[in-house]
Design a protein around this motif. Structure first.
Motif, PDB file in Angstrom:
ATOM      1  N   ALA A 137      -2.611   8.304   4.591  1.00 61.96           N
ATOM      2  CA  ALA A 137      -1.444   9.103   4.964  1.00 61.96           C
ATOM      3  C   ALA A 137      -1.625   9.728   6.346  1.00 61.96           C
ATOM      4  N   ASP A 138      -2.867   9.965   6.734  1.00 60.60           N
ATOM      5  CA  ASP A 138      -3.163  10.543   8.048  1.00 60.60           C
ATOM      6  C   ASP A 138      -2.660   9.612   9.149  1.00 60.60           C
ATOM      7  N   VAL A 139      -1.800  10.121  10.021  1.00 57.84           N
ATOM      8  CA  VAL A 139      -1.149   9.285  11.032  1.00 57.84           C
ATOM      9  C   VAL A 139      -2.144   8.695  12.024  1.00 57.84           C
ATOM     10  N   HIS A 140      -3.204   9.426  12.330  1.00 53.54           N
ATOM     11  CA  HIS A 140      -4.206   8.914  13.264  1.00 53.54           C
ATOM     12  C   HIS A 140      -4.986   7.755  12.648  1.00 53.54           C
ATOM     13  N   LYS A 141      -5.330   7.895  11.383  1.00 55.77           N
ATOM     14  CA  LYS A 141      -6.047   6.818  10.698  1.00 55.77           C
ATOM     15  C   LYS A 141      -5.158   5.584  10.564  1.00 55.77           C
ATOM     16  N   ARG A 142      -3.879   5.810  10.300  1.00 58.20           N
ATOM     17  CA  ARG A 142      -2.945   4.679  10.218  1.00 58.20           C
ATOM     18  C   ARG A 142      -2.837   3.965  11.559  1.00 58.20           C
ATOM     19  N   ALA A 143      -2.766   4.741  12.622  1.00 59.19           N
ATOM     20  CA  ALA A 143      -2.648   4.149  13.955  1.00 59.19           C
ATOM     21  C   ALA A 143      -3.859   3.279  14.260  1.00 59.19           C
ATOM     22  N   LYS A 144      -5.039   3.734  13.859  1.00 54.45           N
ATOM     23  CA  LYS A 144      -6.250   2.943  14.069  1.00 54.45           C
ATOM     24  C   LYS A 144      -6.183   1.624  13.296  1.00 54.45           C
ATOM     25  N   ILE A 145      -5.687   1.693  12.077  1.00 55.25           N
ATOM     26  CA  ILE A 145      -5.549   0.480  11.271  1.00 55.25           C
ATOM     27  C   ILE A 145      -4.578  -0.488  11.939  1.00 55.25           C
ATOM     28  N   HIS A 146      -3.480   0.037  12.461  1.00 55.64           N
ATOM     29  CA  HIS A 146      -2.511  -0.833  13.129  1.00 55.64           C
ATOM     30  C   HIS A 146      -3.089  -1.431  14.408  1.00 55.64           C
ATOM     31  N   SER A 147      -3.979  -0.715  15.058  1.00 55.39           N
ATOM     32  CA  SER A 147      -4.602  -1.283  16.259  1.00 55.39           C
ATOM     33  C   SER A 147      -5.450  -2.494  15.891  1.00 55.39           C
ATOM     34  N   VAL A 148      -6.133  -2.423  14.747  1.00 53.19           N
ATOM     35  CA  VAL A 148      -6.913  -3.570  14.274  1.00 53.19           C
ATOM     36  C   VAL A 148      -5.980  -4.729  13.922  1.00 53.19           C
ATOM     37  N   LEU A 149      -4.907  -4.436  13.197  1.00 52.12           N
ATOM     38  CA  LEU A 149      -3.982  -5.486  12.766  1.00 52.12           C
ATOM     39  C   LEU A 149      -3.308  -6.168  13.953  1.00 52.12           C
ATOM     40  N   ASP A 150      -2.913  -5.387  14.951  1.00 51.66           N
ATOM     41  CA  ASP A 150      -2.293  -5.982  16.141  1.00 51.66           C
ATOM     42  C   ASP A 150      -3.295  -6.852  16.894  1.00 51.66           C
ATOM     43  N   TRP A 151      -4.521  -6.369  17.009  1.00 47.39           N
ATOM     44  CA  TRP A 151      -5.575  -7.149  17.664  1.00 47.39           C
ATOM     45  C   TRP A 151      -5.824  -8.453  16.905  1.00 47.39           C
ATOM     46  N   HIS A 152      -5.796  -8.368  15.593  1.00 42.22           N
ATOM     47  CA  HIS A 152      -6.037  -9.531  14.735  1.00 42.22           C
ATOM     48  C   HIS A 152      -5.120 -10.694  15.085  1.00 42.22           C
ATOM     49  N   HIS A 153      -3.832 -10.420  15.200  1.00 38.75           N
ATOM     50  CA  HIS A 153      -2.862 -11.493  15.423  1.00 38.75           C
ATOM     51  C   HIS A 153      -3.098 -12.251  16.725  1.00 38.75           C
TER      52      HIS A 153
ATOM     53  N   ALA B 158       0.817  -1.212   0.000  1.00 43.10           N
ATOM     54  CA  ALA B 158       0.000   0.000   0.000  1.00 43.10           C
ATOM     55  C   ALA B 158       0.851   1.262   0.000  1.00 43.10           C
ATOM     56  N   SER B 159       2.120   1.134   0.404  1.00 40.86           N
ATOM     57  CA  SER B 159       3.000   2.301   0.524  1.00 40.86           C
ATOM     58  C   SER B 159       3.965   2.453  -0.645  1.00 40.86           C
ATOM     59  N   ALA B 160       4.319   1.344  -1.274  1.00 42.76           N
ATOM     60  CA  ALA B 160       5.395   1.364  -2.266  1.00 42.76           C
ATOM     61  C   ALA B 160       4.950   1.814  -3.652  1.00 42.76           C
ATOM     62  N   PHE B 161       3.650   1.780  -3.900  1.00 37.43           N
ATOM     63  CA  PHE B 161       3.155   2.092  -5.236  1.00 37.43           C
ATOM     64  C   PHE B 161       2.280   3.345  -5.184  1.00 37.43           C
ATOM     65  N   PRO B 162       2.652   4.393  -5.901  1.00 39.50           N
ATOM     66  CA  PRO B 162       1.953   5.681  -5.800  1.00 39.50           C
ATOM     67  C   PRO B 162       0.503   5.649  -6.263  1.00 39.50           C
ATOM     68  N   GLY B 163       0.123   4.658  -7.048  1.00 40.13           N
ATOM     69  CA  GLY B 163      -1.247   4.615  -7.560  1.00 40.13           C
ATOM     70  C   GLY B 163      -2.257   4.009  -6.609  1.00 40.13           C
ATOM     71  N   VAL B 164      -1.807   3.504  -5.461  1.00 36.37           N
ATOM     72  CA  VAL B 164      -2.722   2.865  -4.509  1.00 36.37           C
ATOM     73  C   VAL B 164      -3.572   3.934  -3.825  1.00 36.37           C
ATOM     74  N   ALA B 165      -4.884   3.731  -3.827  1.00 40.64           N
ATOM     75  CA  ALA B 165      -5.794   4.707  -3.216  1.00 40.64           C
ATOM     76  C   ALA B 165      -5.493   4.879  -1.729  1.00 40.64           C
ATOM     77  N   ASP B 166      -5.636   6.098  -1.259  1.00 39.51           N
ATOM     78  CA  ASP B 166      -5.269   6.438   0.117  1.00 39.51           C
ATOM     79  C   ASP B 166      -6.059   5.659   1.161  1.00 39.51           C
ATOM     80  N   HIS B 167      -7.301   5.269   0.837  1.00 39.39           N
ATOM     81  CA  HIS B 167      -8.126   4.619   1.857  1.00 39.39           C
ATOM     82  C   HIS B 167      -7.576   3.262   2.294  1.00 39.39           C
ATOM     83  N   TRP B 168      -6.740   2.638   1.458  1.00 35.15           N
ATOM     84  CA  TRP B 168      -6.190   1.339   1.849  1.00 35.15           C
ATOM     85  C   TRP B 168      -5.229   1.473   3.026  1.00 35.15           C
ATOM     86  N   TYR B 169      -4.434   2.550   3.020  1.00 40.20           N
ATOM     87  CA  TYR B 169      -3.475   2.798   4.107  1.00 40.20           C
ATOM     88  C   TYR B 169      -3.245   4.305   4.160  1.00 40.20           C
TER      89      TYR B 169
END
Length: 202
Positions: free
Chosen positions: A51-67, A38-49
């Motif tokens: 740029a907003d740091v708060h939104k990213r942190a929320k996504i990581h909270s889900v991913l950490d919970w997932h494991h 999601a980060s390496a390719f410039p054409g990937v839509a922002d909603h996948w990951y």
């Protein structure tokens, strides 16, 4: 299997999937791969990951919970009801019951917390993120289980079933393409389980 080969070990020394190579860059672990893609390719839509740091942190909270929750429960349940014979190990109903308990609790948490909000996707978002991909794909592993067991586990989780369908629709046709292998895996695991039961009965 390819992931047990010496060549694959050059990418992932643990010889587990998923793992990728992008040019000479090697990476393994599913969440790390999702973040990278999601980060390496410039054409990937922002909603996948986002740029907003708060939104990213929320996504990581889900991913950490997932494991430590959904994945742990799913793996423990499926391994001890179906997958163990693939590794020459016996099925373990007691361990499977423990896994199912955690799996059910995790599904309840998704239903009551992670899917809260106005949007149809995790965290109440109007569009999916890499967290949706990770968790939906985890639940889709239940497709290899007996249909009555899958239905029993998912019964009542109407929001989850709709969320899976929404994720499937927004990622079409790739969702079906990726999961098209599930019936074959289910068939192979059922054969191994039956073979083990037959051997134990002799």
């Amino acid at each position: 299997m390819q992931h047990r080969s010496p060549e694959f070990a050059e990418i992932n020394p643990m010889r587990k999937v998923p793992a990728i190579m992008h040019a000479d860059f090697k990476l393994f672990e599913s969440h790390a791969i999702l973040v990278y893609l999601a980060s390496a390719f410039p054409g990937v839509a922002d909603h996948w990951y986002p740029a907003d740091v708060h939104k990213r942190a929320k996504i990581h909270s889900v991913l950490d919970w997932h494991h430590s929750n959904l994945r742990r429960g799913s793996v423990e349940y499926l391994f001890n009801t179906l997958v163990a014979p693939e590794f020459g190990l016996p099925l373990d109903q007691k361990a499977a019951d423990v896994g199912e308990k955690l799996l059910s609790a995790s599904l309840a948490m998704i239903e009551s917390y992670w899917l809260e909000g106005d949007g149809p996707f995790l965290l109440g978002n109007s569009q999916p993120s890499i967290a949706d991909l990770a968790l939906v794909c985890e639940i889709m592993q239940l497709e290899v289980a007996d249909e009555k067991d899958r239905d029993r586990i998912l019964v009542g989780h109407t929001r989850i079933l709709k969320w899976i369908e929404d994720t499937k629709n927004v990622t079409a046709p790739y969702f079906d393409e990726i999961h098209s292998v599930m019936p074959l895996i289910k068939e192979n695991l059922a054969e191994l389980k039956a073979k083990q039961a037959n051997n134990e009965g002799k």
